[in-house]
Design an enzyme around this catalytic site. Structure first.
Site, short mmCIF file in Angstrom:
data_model
loop_
_atom_site.label_atom_id
_atom_site.label_comp_id
_atom_site.label_asym_id
_atom_site.label_seq_id
_atom_site.Cartn_x
_atom_site.Cartn_y
_atom_site.Cartn_z
NE ARG A 66 -3.83 0.28 0.48
CZ ARG A 66 -4.71 -0.02 -0.49
NH1 ARG A 66 -4.71 0.67 -1.62
NH2 ARG A 66 -5.56 -1.01 -0.33
CD GLN A 84 -9.55 -2.52 -7.46
OE1 GLN A 84 -10.49 -2.64 -8.24
NE2 GLN A 84 -9.34 -1.43 -6.76
NE ARG A 89 -3.01 -4.47 -6.98
CZ ARG A 89 -3.86 -3.80 -6.22
NH1 ARG A 89 -3.49 -2.68 -5.63
NH2 ARG A 89 -5.09 -4.25 -6.04
CG HIS A 167 -2.52 2.92 -7.97
ND1 HIS A 167 -2.57 3.83 -6.94
CD2 HIS A 167 -3.72 2.31 -7.99
CE1 HIS A 167 -3.75 3.76 -6.36
NE2 HIS A 167 -4.47 2.86 -6.99
CG ASP A 212 -12.00 5.95 -7.42
OD1 ASP A 212 -11.21 6.05 -8.37
OD2 ASP A 212 -12.32 4.86 -6.90
CD GLU A 271 -4.36 5.74 -9.39
OE1 GLU A 271 -4.71 4.80 -10.13
OE2 GLU A 271 -4.95 6.02 -8.34
O1 G6P Z 1 -7.18 -0.91 -2.83
P1 G6P Z 1 -6.60 -1.00 -4.21
O2 G6P Z 1 -7.00 -2.25 -4.93
O3 G6P Z 1 -5.12 -0.82 -4.18
O4 G6P Z 1 -7.20 0.21 -5.03
C1 G6P Z 1 -7.09 1.50 -4.60
C2 G6P Z 1 -7.79 2.46 -5.56
O5 G6P Z 1 -7.11 2.42 -6.79
C3 G6P Z 1 -7.57 3.28 -7.82
O6 G6P Z 1 -7.21 4.59 -7.61
C4 G6P Z 1 -9.04 3.10 -8.07
O7 G6P Z 1 -9.54 4.11 -8.94
C5 G6P Z 1 -9.83 3.08 -6.79
O8 G6P Z 1 -11.17 2.72 -7.08
C6 G6P Z 1 -9.23 2.11 -5.79
O9 G6P Z 1 -9.98 2.13 -4.61
#
Ligand code: G6P
Length: 399
Positions: A66, A84, A89, A167, A212, A271
């Site tokens: 993080r 996601q 990563r 990111h 966001d 990002e």
């Molecule tokens: O918690 P993660 O999977 O690392 O994502 C963290 C964030 O990343 C990006 O900025 C997305 O637009 C968000 O929607 C998301 O919450």
């Protein structure tokens, strides 16, 4: 020099994970974990950290780290069927000992080349063969440069498509004092409103609640201005049309196990990304996406200005304090490598044309300033004028 640390060193990081430390001769540095191909630290030559890394970051595969700069590939966010932000990563990358050459005009000494190729397990969830090469480099002035080169190595003749993001979590002093410039008036998809499309208003972006958004077709240069720290991050990108802006704010912060409750106040993700129009590569084709980050002293000013309080006598002492103030602000703007500086006075606009890339070029002669002042005597005669100086026409004048 004896005892000097090497420019590139592989050491053990948190939980024994391998990390590469890059050091530039003037003192800036960066750290990259092989886990994720993940930049976790970038420091300037005063050893000040510039990236946000959560105190609760886990460094425990398969959880992504993080903070820093996670690489989102082959999918950004939930824009597809994969997990996601894809899987790059949370994979272990390798050092690429024999990367294909970069153009000869690229000069940096502190750099590392990493490579990610799919495992058999990966091929089950994303059935494509690829080589993802990532170069992380420090420029002579401490700039952080990331270059991704992704090649389709499928031998079944099939093309593949992907979305992507660097990111980047920037470390900021106070999110409510931060503004982002370069995204005003653009269209964006709002992740908080089912990815619906909206148009941003004309002002630079400021923050007072969760955000966001995926800004579309963004300019190659975006600035993040941290008023409190008097620092501006300049983000330059190539091959990455979109820009995601994210801050989870208080409620979402509390819901994340690897993020402190109050940490949202000290971070902002901007990002550089490809989201709206995925990249498609045929076998043998390669895509390149480049991000360059610099952190420069911030010189933005707005609102009431009291030249009596301006403490410096850096320039021609025959100039009044207001005149000196203007010259110094103009010089500071020059550090941001801008194309144009505009000074606004209460009664009108003065444009100082500029186009230079380094400070060796004459900036604005004191003659010019004197002419300017004569034209606007009424404005400069008393204390506390509204003067606003901004770069690239991105700021808004607030009288
Ligand atoms: O918690 P993660 O999977 O690392 O994502 C963290 C964030 O990343 C990006 O900025 C997305 O637009 C968000 O929607 C998301 O919450």
């Amino acid at each position: 020099m004896a005892g000097e640390k090497p420019q590139v060193e592989i050491v053990k990081g948190v939980n024994g994970l391998d990390k590469v430390v890059l050091r530039e001769v003037r003192g800036s540095s960066a750290e990259v974990y092989l886990y994720g191909g993940h930049v976790t630290s970038w420091k300037n030559d005063h050893e000040e950290e510039l990236l946000f890394l959560s105190n609760k970051a886990m460094f425990k595969p398969p959880k992504a780290i993080r903070g820093g700069i996670p690489i989102c590939f082959p999918q950004f966010g939930s824009h597809g069927t994969l997990e996601q932000h894809g899987f790059a990563r949370n994979r272990f990358w390798s050092i690429d000992t024999d990367p294909p050459p970069f153009p000869a005009n690229i000069s940096h000494n502190a750099f590392v080349d990493l490579i990610l190729k799919p495992s058999e397990e990966d091929a089950k969830i994303w059935p494509h063969s690829y080589e993802f090469r990532l170069r992380v480099a420090l420029g002579p002035g401490g700039d952080l440069m990331l270059t991704s080169r992704i090649r389709n190595t499928n031998n079944d003749g099939k093309a593949f498509s992907f979305t992507f993001a660097y990111h980047t979590y920037f470390l900021v002093s106070d999110i409510s004092e931060v503004r982002v410039e370069g995204l005003e008036t653009l269209d964006y998809l709002d992740n908080l409103q089912e990815k619906e499309r909206f148009t941003e208003q004309g002002d630079a972006i400021t923050f007072e609640s969760e955000v966001d958004k995926i800004y579309l077709s963004t300019p190659s240069k975006i600035a993040i201005i941290d008023h409190e720290k008097k620092r501006t991050f300049v983000l330059r990108k190539d091959g990455l049309p979109d820009a995601v802006v994210w801050n989870p704010w208080d409620k979402k912060a509390k819901a994340m196990s690897d993020f402190g409750d109050d940490e949202y106040k000290h971070m902002l993700c901007v990002e550089a990304a490809v989201v709206e129009k995925p990249i498609t590569l045929k076998p043998g084709e390669e895509w390149k996406g480049r991000l360059e980050l610099s952190a420069v002293p911030s010189s933005y000013c707005s609102g009431q200005l009291d030249p009596q309080k301006f403490p410096l006598r850096l320039v021609d002492p025959s100039l009044s304090r207001m005149e000196q103030y203007i010259v110094v602000r103009v010089l500071l703007e020059a550090l941001v490598d801008c194309d144009l500086i505009i000074c606004l006075f209460a009664s009108g606009v003065i444009i100082i044309k500029l186009k230079f890339n380094n400070l060796s070029t004459p900036v604005v002669s004191t003659m010019k300033i004197k002419e300017m002042v004569q034209h606007h005597e009424e404005d400069l005669g008393s204390d506390g004028h509204d003067v606003n100086i901004w770069a690239n026409g991105m700021h808004k004048w607030k009288p």
